[in-house]
Design a protein around this motif. Structure first.
Motif, PDB file in Angstrom:
ATOM      1  N   GLU A   1       0.840  -1.214   0.000  1.00 57.71           N
ATOM      2  CA  GLU A   1       0.000   0.000   0.000  1.00 57.71           C
ATOM      3  C   GLU A   1       0.871   1.260   0.000  1.00 57.71           C
ATOM      4  O   GLU A   1       0.523   2.284  -0.556  1.00 57.71           O
ATOM      5  CB  GLU A   1      -0.876   0.028   1.249  1.00 57.71           C
ATOM      6  CG  GLU A   1      -2.214  -0.682   1.081  1.00 57.71           C
ATOM      7  CD  GLU A   1      -2.925  -0.862   2.409  1.00 57.71           C
ATOM      8  OE1 GLU A   1      -3.763  -1.750   2.477  1.00 57.71           O
ATOM      9  OE2 GLU A   1      -2.611  -0.122   3.381  1.00 57.71           O
ATOM     10  N   LYS A   2       2.011   1.150   0.662  1.00 60.21           N
ATOM     11  CA  LYS A   2       2.918   2.295   0.714  1.00 60.21           C
ATOM     12  C   LYS A   2       3.721   2.445  -0.583  1.00 60.21           C
ATOM     13  O   LYS A   2       4.550   3.346  -0.708  1.00 60.21           O
ATOM     14  CB  LYS A   2       3.890   2.132   1.896  1.00 60.21           C
ATOM     15  CG  LYS A   2       3.246   2.327   3.269  1.00 60.21           C
ATOM     16  CD  LYS A   2       4.275   2.038   4.373  1.00 60.21           C
ATOM     17  CE  LYS A   2       3.667   2.149   5.758  1.00 60.21           C
ATOM     18  NZ  LYS A   2       3.403   3.540   6.161  1.00 60.21           N
ATOM     19  N   GLY A   3       3.560   1.484  -1.485  1.00 63.57           N
ATOM     20  CA  GLY A   3       4.200   1.593  -2.803  1.00 63.57           C
ATOM     21  C   GLY A   3       5.503   0.825  -2.949  1.00 63.57           C
ATOM     22  O   GLY A   3       6.228   1.021  -3.928  1.00 63.57           O
ATOM     23  N   TYR A   4       5.811  -0.067  -1.994  1.00 69.82           N
ATOM     24  CA  TYR A   4       7.064  -0.830  -2.103  1.00 69.82           C
ATOM     25  C   TYR A   4       6.799  -2.222  -2.661  1.00 69.82           C
ATOM     26  O   TYR A   4       5.681  -2.743  -2.549  1.00 69.82           O
ATOM     27  CB  TYR A   4       7.732  -0.938  -0.711  1.00 69.82           C
ATOM     28  CG  TYR A   4       8.161   0.414  -0.177  1.00 69.82           C
ATOM     29  CD1 TYR A   4       9.415   0.936  -0.470  1.00 69.82           C
ATOM     30  CD2 TYR A   4       7.286   1.183   0.593  1.00 69.82           C
ATOM     31  CE1 TYR A   4       9.792   2.190  -0.008  1.00 69.82           C
ATOM     32  CE2 TYR A   4       7.659   2.440   1.055  1.00 69.82           C
ATOM     33  CZ  TYR A   4       8.907   2.928   0.756  1.00 69.82           C
ATOM     34  OH  TYR A   4       9.285   4.172   1.222  1.00 69.82           O
ATOM     35  N   ALA A   5       7.811  -2.814  -3.243  1.00 65.62           N
ATOM     36  CA  ALA A   5       7.668  -4.142  -3.853  1.00 65.62           C
ATOM     37  C   ALA A   5       8.397  -5.195  -3.028  1.00 65.62           C
ATOM     38  O   ALA A   5       9.441  -4.919  -2.440  1.00 65.62           O
ATOM     39  CB  ALA A   5       8.240  -4.123  -5.265  1.00 65.62           C
ATOM     40  N   GLY A   6       7.813  -6.404  -3.009  1.00 64.17           N
ATOM     41  CA  GLY A   6       8.449  -7.518  -2.299  1.00 64.17           C
ATOM     42  C   GLY A   6       9.189  -8.401  -3.276  1.00 64.17           C
ATOM     43  O   GLY A   6       9.206  -8.136  -4.479  1.00 64.17           O
ATOM     44  N   SER A   7       9.797  -9.469  -2.779  1.00 64.45           N
ATOM     45  CA  SER A   7      10.556 -10.347  -3.664  1.00 64.45           C
ATOM     46  C   SER A   7       9.602 -11.180  -4.500  1.00 64.45           C
ATOM     47  O   SER A   7       8.520 -11.552  -4.065  1.00 64.45           O
ATOM     48  CB  SER A   7      11.457 -11.259  -2.853  1.00 64.45           C
ATOM     49  OG  SER A   7      10.700 -11.933  -1.899  1.00 64.45           O
ATOM     50  N   ILE A   8      10.016 -11.451  -5.720  1.00 72.21           N
ATOM     51  CA  ILE A   8       9.186 -12.266  -6.604  1.00 72.21           C
ATOM     52  C   ILE A   8       9.968 -13.522  -6.941  1.00 72.21           C
ATOM     53  O   ILE A   8      11.074 -13.466  -7.456  1.00 72.21           O
ATOM     54  CB  ILE A   8       8.850 -11.507  -7.902  1.00 72.21           C
ATOM     55  CG1 ILE A   8       8.079 -10.234  -7.548  1.00 72.21           C
ATOM     56  CG2 ILE A   8       8.039 -12.376  -8.845  1.00 72.21           C
ATOM     57  CD1 ILE A   8       8.046  -9.230  -8.675  1.00 72.21           C
TER      58      ILE A   8
END
Ligand SMILES: [Zn+2]
Ligand SMILES: [Zn+2]
Length: 285
Positions: free
Chosen positions: A276-283
């Motif tokens: 929601e804050k605009g950060y991405a996690g590992s894929i």
């Protein structure tokens, strides 16, 4: 206490603290238990890395192998897939319909799980699409079942490969030294040392305490985090330099056996918040 007993106990403790995760953890705790049992039966050949190649890889900070080189015990992974389908069916999870389709396709002889495992490892998109169509399942769901079934073999292979790495050496790169995948979880041990866990092969490696886990950025203006007083064991590190986030578990704050899979599942609310804050996690995959 065996790993399986400890994992069950940890799952019960987390469920007590966070009742909203009861069903999800109930399912995944059994998945992890089935994987632990499968791990005891795995037979794999060694992945050998010749000396010259090893020197080259280490010298240029390259991961030891590519994903396609992982060894899988096909028979035990196929058996585990059957067990996971039965679990999904008995617990009536979101995965039940897919599990029914997989079991049906195996029974009819139109799908052999042993074709699926290399197709995932080698990222053969058209083969995966064809298999998914035969089973009547979406490709990502088929990959999930396949990955969960192969995970014990992949982790066993990573443990063997870890012998090629210097024990306890700091490795300050945002990718796994064994397979090159991203970390999906960080943790601080009893001495406050920071470790990362690979999202694909589950290898754990130590990294500097400070800075972004992915890009290594140290700038305090770019490094942020959030946490909640209700969950003192977790913190989420956010990096404005690369835009990634990672969840961190502080083992000094938990009174249960640390089983990374359980912590990952029971902190999905933190992933939502970070996204929601605009950060991405590992894929992974
Ligand atoms: Zn890895
Ligand atoms: Zn970063």
């Amino acid at each position: 206490m065996s790993t399986i007993e400890q994992l069950k106990k940890s799952a019960d403790l987390i469920k007590k603290n966070r009742p909203s995760y009861r069903d999800l953890l109930g399912f995944y705790a059994q998945v992890f238990e089935a994987q632990e049992q499968s791990r005891q039966e795995i037979i794999l050949s060694y992945v050998v890395i010749e000396d010259d190649l090893l020197i080259l890889k280490k010298g240029s900070d390259m991961p030891l192998i590519e994903i396609a080189q992982f060894q899988v015990d096909n028979a035990s992974a196929a058996k585990l897939m059957g067990t996971l389908c039965d679990l999904a069916l008995s617990l009536e999870t979101d995965m039940s319909k897919d599990a029914r389709h997989i079991k049906g396709a195996i029974k009819k002889g139109v799908f052999d799980p042993e074709q699926l495992f290399p197709a995932i490892l080698e990222n053969r998109e058209s083969a995966l699409k064809t298999l998914a169509k035969k089973i009547n399942i979406q490709v990502p769901k088929l990959i999930l079942f396949g990955y969960l079934s192969m995970a014990p073999s992949i982790a066993a292979c990573a443990r063997q490969l870890a012998l090629y790495l210097e024990k306890d050496a700091l490795y300050n790169h945002g990718y796994c030294p064994i397979c090159g995948s991203q970390p999906d979880l960080a943790f601080l041990d009893e001495d406050g040392k920071r470790y990362l866990k690979c999202c694909f092969c589950s290898h754990q490696w130590s990294i500097k305490r400070m800075g972004c886990s992915f890009c290594g950025n140290f700038d305090p203006d770019k490094q942020h985090y959030f946490y909640s007083d209700d969950e003192k064991e977790y913190r989420v590190n956010l990096c404005d330099s690369c835009g990634n986030y990672i969840k961190v578990v502080d083992l000094r704050q938990i009174n249960r056996y640390f089983y990374p899979g359980l912590e990952l599942i029971s902190t999905l609310h933190l992933d939502l918040k970070a996204k929601e804050k605009g950060y991405a996690g590992s894929i992974c995959l």
